[in-house]
Every structure is written in structure tokens, then in C-alpha cells.
Scaffold this motif. Structure first.
Motif, PDB file in Angstrom:
ATOM      1  N   HIS A 239       0.982  -1.145   0.031  1.00  0.00           N
ATOM      2  CA  HIS A 239      -0.017  -0.056  -0.098  1.00  0.00           C
ATOM      3  C   HIS A 239       0.783   1.230  -0.189  1.00  0.00           C
ATOM      4  CE1 HIS A 239      -3.242  -2.708   0.696  1.00  0.00           C
ATOM      5  NE2 HIS A 239      -4.258  -1.657   0.695  1.00  0.00           N
ATOM      6  N   PHE A 240       2.232   1.360   0.670  1.00  0.00           N
ATOM      7  CA  PHE A 240       3.008   2.516   0.888  1.00  0.00           C
ATOM      8  C   PHE A 240       3.501   2.870  -0.378  1.00  0.00           C
ATOM      9  CE2 PHE A 240       7.132   4.187   1.620  1.00  0.00           C
ATOM     10  CZ  PHE A 240       7.025   5.352   2.395  1.00  0.00           C
ATOM     11  N   ASN A 241       3.598   1.687  -1.520  1.00  0.00           N
ATOM     12  CA  ASN A 241       4.291   1.969  -2.904  1.00  0.00           C
ATOM     13  C   ASN A 241       3.225   2.050  -3.970  1.00  0.00           C
ATOM     14  OD1 ASN A 241       6.758   2.155  -1.698  1.00  0.00           O
ATOM     15  ND2 ASN A 241       7.051  -0.075  -1.654  1.00  0.00           N
ATOM     16  N   GLY A 242       1.876   1.776  -3.233  1.00  0.00           N
ATOM     17  CA  GLY A 242       0.857   1.585  -4.299  1.00  0.00           C
ATOM     18  C   GLY A 242       0.163   2.765  -4.869  1.00  0.00           C
ATOM     19  N   GLY A 243       0.615   3.948  -4.737  1.00  0.00           N
ATOM     20  CA  GLY A 243      -0.171   5.273  -5.277  1.00  0.00           C
ATOM     21  C   GLY A 243      -0.982   5.903  -4.180  1.00  0.00           C
ATOM     22  N   LYS A 244      -1.243   7.150  -4.445  1.00  0.00           N
ATOM     23  CA  LYS A 244      -2.284   7.934  -3.716  1.00  0.00           C
ATOM     24  C   LYS A 244      -3.337   7.267  -3.175  1.00  0.00           C
ATOM     25  CE  LYS A 244      -4.234  12.632  -3.491  1.00  0.00           C
ATOM     26  NZ  LYS A 244      -4.517  13.716  -4.357  1.00  0.00           N
ATOM     27  N   ILE A 277       7.036   2.534  12.103  1.00  0.00           N
ATOM     28  CA  ILE A 277       7.048   4.147  12.559  1.00  0.00           C
ATOM     29  C   ILE A 277       7.494   4.619  11.234  1.00  0.00           C
ATOM     30  CG2 ILE A 277       8.060   5.444  14.465  1.00  0.00           C
ATOM     31  CD1 ILE A 277       5.712   3.614  15.235  1.00  0.00           C
ATOM     32  N   TYR A 278       8.454   4.399  10.805  1.00  0.00           N
ATOM     33  CA  TYR A 278       9.022   4.981   9.641  1.00  0.00           C
ATOM     34  C   TYR A 278       7.982   5.393   8.540  1.00  0.00           C
ATOM     35  CZ  TYR A 278      11.447   6.108   5.122  1.00  0.00           C
ATOM     36  OH  TYR A 278      11.686   6.512   3.874  1.00  0.00           O
ATOM     37  N   ILE A 279       7.383   4.331   8.230  1.00  0.00           N
ATOM     38  CA  ILE A 279       6.302   4.570   7.265  1.00  0.00           C
ATOM     39  C   ILE A 279       5.078   5.515   7.674  1.00  0.00           C
ATOM     40  CG2 ILE A 279       4.330   3.378   6.263  1.00  0.00           C
ATOM     41  CD1 ILE A 279       6.070   0.660   5.921  1.00  0.00           C
ATOM     42  N   LYS A 280       4.893   5.352   9.122  1.00  0.00           N
ATOM     43  CA  LYS A 280       3.870   6.419   9.641  1.00  0.00           C
ATOM     44  C   LYS A 280       4.352   7.774   9.717  1.00  0.00           C
ATOM     45  CE  LYS A 280       1.437   5.245  13.369  1.00  0.00           C
ATOM     46  NZ  LYS A 280       0.039   5.276  12.968  1.00  0.00           N
ATOM     47  N   ALA A 281       5.861   7.848   9.895  1.00  0.00           N
ATOM     48  CA  ALA A 281       6.366   9.338   9.883  1.00  0.00           C
ATOM     49  C   ALA A 281       6.116   9.761   8.470  1.00  0.00           C
ATOM     50  CB  ALA A 281       7.829   9.233  10.227  1.00  0.00           C
ATOM     51  N   ILE A 282       6.613   9.155   7.358  1.00  0.00           N
ATOM     52  CA  ILE A 282       6.435   9.707   5.924  1.00  0.00           C
ATOM     53  C   ILE A 282       5.136   9.810   5.659  1.00  0.00           C
ATOM     54  CG2 ILE A 282       6.832   9.191   3.626  1.00  0.00           C
ATOM     55  CD1 ILE A 282       9.291   9.659   5.578  1.00  0.00           C
ATOM     56  N   ASP A 319      12.584  -1.501  -0.712  1.00  0.00           N
ATOM     57  CA  ASP A 319      11.556  -1.010  -1.625  1.00  0.00           C
ATOM     58  C   ASP A 319      10.767   0.183  -0.903  1.00  0.00           C
ATOM     59  OD1 ASP A 319      10.642  -2.949  -0.050  1.00  0.00           O
ATOM     60  OD2 ASP A 319       9.234  -3.696  -1.415  1.00  0.00           O
ATOM     61  N   VAL A 320      11.057   0.222   0.522  1.00  0.00           N
ATOM     62  CA  VAL A 320      10.522   1.237   1.286  1.00  0.00           C
ATOM     63  C   VAL A 320      11.581   2.383   1.549  1.00  0.00           C
ATOM     64  CG1 VAL A 320       9.438   1.604   3.374  1.00  0.00           C
ATOM     65  CG2 VAL A 320       9.141  -0.431   2.360  1.00  0.00           C
ATOM     66  N   LEU A 321      12.659   1.928   2.083  1.00  0.00           N
ATOM     67  CA  LEU A 321      13.571   3.051   2.549  1.00  0.00           C
ATOM     68  C   LEU A 321      14.581   3.616   1.301  1.00  0.00           C
ATOM     69  CD1 LEU A 321      12.834   1.561   5.243  1.00  0.00           C
ATOM     70  CD2 LEU A 321      15.234   2.122   5.858  1.00  0.00           C
TER      71      LEU A 321
END
Length: 486
Positions: A239-244, A277-282, A319-321
Motif C-alpha cells: 500500500h505504501f508503494n501503491g500510489g495515492k 514507525i518510519y512509514i507512519k512518519a512519512i 523498496d521502502v527506505l
């Protein structure tokens, strides 16, 4: 080739899409093998073979397509300066030896995928990186995954490769729908492969939706396990990499994971929690929720959590960081290309918006990566001498020279070209300039508010000379004016 491959190939005439779907439905001949998630399924027994059969399949496929240096392989090997006669002899010897069969199988049990360059590394006993060709000997890859005591083998041929990719995705789907999750080794890698394949012949959006539905089904049908936790983590990443559209759902997914996997036998590790938490911060920065950015950003830099887990996170979640090498010596750069620089960038922005100016200065004093080495050294020097201030301008000039000409030798020419172009939104320099300008204006606000006037004046001089963007500068000017009045 498995019997089921031959049957589906014949029934669909080697076509993906609806012909493939109809062929699988006819072959399965079971109404309950048609699901809304991803359509028709193949019976699991038709997909799996025992160890001996898997070894023989892999060996025979590899030998058929890669066992002899044909004209195309000749060209590929010639381009990387391999001794062709020796290579051909070594390939023939490899496929004539029982050890060759074992070596292929052992490689695949570890890596799950075999390409021609991997075979050549085994044959020649050294790592190779071949040029990217559409086909090497007619075979793209061989895939292997263990399911219980049996094995799932899939070859992707170059001829009608779209069909083979689509069939591979249908087989993976069929496995997850029928096999207990704890029987599928490397399940997380297999679900990643599934999403990638679906995206290649549909859309990114559809691949995220389908993968999410499949993981939801797997969750309902299986007991808690480490593998299931991994799938949930991957769903967040997808989901993080899946677009708006999918970005909006991340917070709910993460809260669900923390609620369900926060304690117990398979509880989230600190590394996994740090990732979330990194994903939540971004995500919070994207949604402009500054209170959350401050909370999550501080958590990540406290006790060097993000730094301490960086190697593991980069290996497992590249693929996240964003993982470009950090540049603590540089001030002019894209702050979103390295995960740690990115966190400091969004954290400082959030602190400024919440008038936490002293906290910004503390970050700069404690972490060179929060600004750059020359500013960090200015604070580290108890006397704050002028040389430290001049180093800031030298840093900016050097940064610009590397950005423009990738060399410090042409500073004057580089600066001249930079000044002509950096304000142009179509320029290759604009995004770097804009991000640096925004960050510098935040630093300037903090320095002014905390009465570091000497540093403020020098940095302002440098900013106006090399990096001024009108909208940012006007906001900074308004800030200073309002701060003085208050």
C-alpha cells in the motif's frame, strides 16, 4: 514442462487474459475453484512435484535451453570477454555431471530464481553480470519454491512470456488459496512475486487490491504464525508503494498490525516496529500532520533506532527506505533520497511549524546529518570563528560543482550554470534547489529565533546568493518580520 503447463498452453492457445482464465476453469472442472479474488484456480496436486521430479525438471529445462552455446549465447558471452571455447566446455561438463543437477537445485532452494547469469556463475565459479537481453537461449528464468515436502517449479520461456508470467501468477494464487501457509517456504517472497506479476499485465492499483484481498483470505484461513505476520507487513509496504489511493489506508493497516501483533509469540520485533514507525512518519508528513511527524521522527532518531536497524531494514525492505548513500558533508541535495536525511528533513519542518526552534538547534548540534558538516562544526567550535562560517559557502559551492559537473574542478563554471537554471521548474536542478531552499529556510528560522545571529547572517548571505526561491524567501521574510514584532 509439467502436464498442467501443456494442458493450459493448449487450451488457451498460449494466450493470457480471458483465454487463460477460461482454460483454467475448464481444466479444474470445479465451480468452487472460481473465486472473486483472482478468478479460477488450478488444483494444487497438479502444481507440485516431489524432490526427484523437481530436480529432473530443473535440470532438463536448463540443459535444453542453456546447455550449449548457440549463436545468441555466443554473442552474450563474447560481450563480457568470456573465453568461449572454455565456457562451452565448462557448460557441457556441468550438464554431464551429477553435481550439476545438485548445484542447480541447491541454488534454487536458496534463491528461488535462476537466470542464465546465475548458471554461468555456477559453471565458471565466479559472479557475472550479463547484459540485459530479451532472451538467452529461449529461457528467461526458472523458479522453485518448496511447499511441504513437495516443490513448485515454474519455467518462464521467452516465447509467449506474457502467457507464462500470467500462468505463474495463477499458480501462485492457487497455492495460497489451497495450501496451509506454514507449508509454503519463502511465502513472503512468493507473495511479492505474485504482486509483481499481476502488475506487469494489469496496473499497480489492481495489483495492490488483488494482493490485499489474497492476504485477507490467507489471514482468515490460517493460524497465527511468523509467515502470516510477514504477509501483513508486506501488505503495508504494498500500500505504501501503491500510489495515492492506497496511501490513504496505511495508518489503518498499521494500527491493525500493532493491535494484533504487538504482543505474543510472534510479536513485532523492534526492527519491524521501526519500519512501521518510519512509514507512519512519512505518511504523516504527506498528510501534513505535524504532531505525528514530531512523535514518530523523534522515536526513530532516539537511541539511534533507525541507524541501528538500517542494514537489516535496507536488506529486507529496500523498496521502502530510500537508500542512496547519506551525504553529511553536503547541504545542497535531495533530502528524500536517503532515509535518515529524509527523517531529519521532515522532523525539522514539523518542529519549525510548531515553533520548536530550540529543538531544531539541538538536533543540528547533535547530528551532522540534520544540516551538514560545516554547520555542525560551527556549533562544535566553542569560539565560532569566521573560518567555520566561510566553510558553509565553500560547502555549497562544492555541492553545486558536483551536481552540475560531477567534479569540484569547475566551481566557477558550475555555479554560473546553476544560477542560470536552478529556478526553472523544468531544470534538472530545480527539485534539488527547491528541497534545499525549503530546508535552509527552516534552519534560518531556527537560528534567528534562537538568536544565533552571526550564523543566521552568513547562511542568509549564502542562501540569497545561491539558493533563493522567491516563495520560500518571502515566507522567511514574513517570519522574521512577525517574530521581531512579537
Amino acid at each position: 514442462m509439467l502436464k498442467v503447463d501443456e494442458q493450459v498452453l493448449k487450451e488457451s492457445n498460449g494466450k493470457s487474459g480471458q483465454p487463460l482464465e477460461e482454460a483454467i476453469f475448464r481444466l479444474s472442472n470445479r465451480p468452487d475453484f472460481q473465486q472473486d479474488i483472482f478468478g479460477a484456480m488450478l488444483p494444487i496436486d497438479s502444481l507440485l512435484v516431489n524432490r526427484t521430479r523437481a530436480q529432473n525438471l530443473i535440470f532438463s529445462i536448463a540443459k535444453k535451453y542453456w546447455g550449449k552455446v548457440d549463436l545468441f549465447l555466443h554473442a552474450a558471452l563474447h560481450e563480457i570477454s568470456i573465453d568461449l571455447e572454455n565456457a562451452n566446455d565448462r557448460i557441457e561438463a556441468f550438464f554431464s555431471s551429477p553435481q550439476g543437477k545438485k548445484a542447480l537445485f541447491d541454488y534454487l532452494t536458496i534463491h528461488n530464481e535462476l537466470q542464465f547469469e546465475n548458471l554461468m556463475a555456477l559453471v565458471l565459479n565466479k559472479d557475472l553480470k550479463l547484459p540485459k537481453f530479451k532472451s538467452v537461449g529461449g529461457l528467461r528464468q526458472i523458479h522453485l519454491y518448496q511447499v511441504g515436502s513437495k516443490y513448485f517449479v515454474q519455467a518462464i520461456l521467452n516465447d509467449r512470456f506474457e502467457f507464462w508470467d500470467a500462468l505463474f501468477s495463477k499458480k501462485i494464487y492457487s497455492l495460497f488459496m489451497q495450501a496451509p501457509l506454514n507449508s509454503i517456504q519463502q511465502a513472503n517472497e512468493l507473495i511479492k512475486r505474485f504482486r509483481f506479476l499481476v502488475e506487469t499485465y494489469s496496473t499497480l492499483n489492481q495489483s495492490v487490491i488483488t494482493t490485499n484481498q489474497l492476504i485477507t483470505y490467507i489471514d482468515q484461513e490460517n493460524v497465527r504464525s511468523y509467515q502470516l505476520k510477514e504477509l501483513h507487513l508486506y501488505n503495508v509496504i504494498s500500500h505504501f508503494n501503491g500510489g495515492k489511493r492506497h496511501f490513504q489506508k496505511i495508518d489503518a493497516l498499521i494500527e491493525d498490525i500493532i493491535a494484533n501483533w504487538g504482543t505474543g509469540k510472534w510479536a513485532l520485533s523492534e526492527k519491524e516496529f521501526t519500519l512501521l514507525i518510519y512509514i507512519k512518519a512519512i505518511t504523516a508528513a504527506h498528510h501534513k500532520i505535524t504532531a505525528d511527524v514530531m512523535e514518530y521522527g523523534k522515536y526513530l532518531i532516539m537511541n539511534d533506532r533507525l541507524t541501528n536497524h538500517s542494514i537489516e531494514l535496507l536488506l529486507e525492505y529496500s523498496d521502502v527506505l530510500p537508500n542512496l548513500k547519506p551525504e553529511p558533508d553536503s547541504l545542497v541535495k535531495r533530502y528524500d533520497k536517503n532515509y535518515l536525511e529524509q527523517i531529519f528533513y521532515i522532523l525539522i519542518d514539523a518542529l519549525i511549524q510548531n515553533e520548536k526552534y530550540s529543538e531544531v538547534v539541538q538536533l543540528i548540534q547533535q547530528h551532522e546529518i540534520a544540516s551538514c558538516m560545516s554547520i555542525y562544526e560551527y556549533f562544535d567550535d566553542a569560539h565560532h570563528n569566521e573560518d567555520a562560517l566561510f566553510k558553509i559557502e565553500a560547502t555549497v559551492q562544492r555541492d553545486i560543482a558536483f551536481i552540475v559537473h560531477n567534479s569540484p574542478q569547475y566551481i566557477l563554471q558550475s555555479v554560473e550554470e546553476w544560477l542560470k537554471n536552478y529556478n526553472d521548474e523544468k531544470s534538472a536542478f530545480y527539485e534539488i534547489a527547491s528541497m534545499t531552499s525549503s530546508h535552509l529556510c527552516n534552519l534560518l528560522k531556527a537560528f534567528f529565533a534562537t538568536e544565533h545571529y552571526e550564523l543566521f547572517e552568513k547562511l542568509m548571505e549564502v542562501y540569497k546568493k545561491y539558493l533563493k526561491i522567491d516563495s520560500h524567501f518571502n515566507d522567511l521574510r514574513d517570519f522574521v518580520s512577525a517574530y521581531v514584532k512579537n
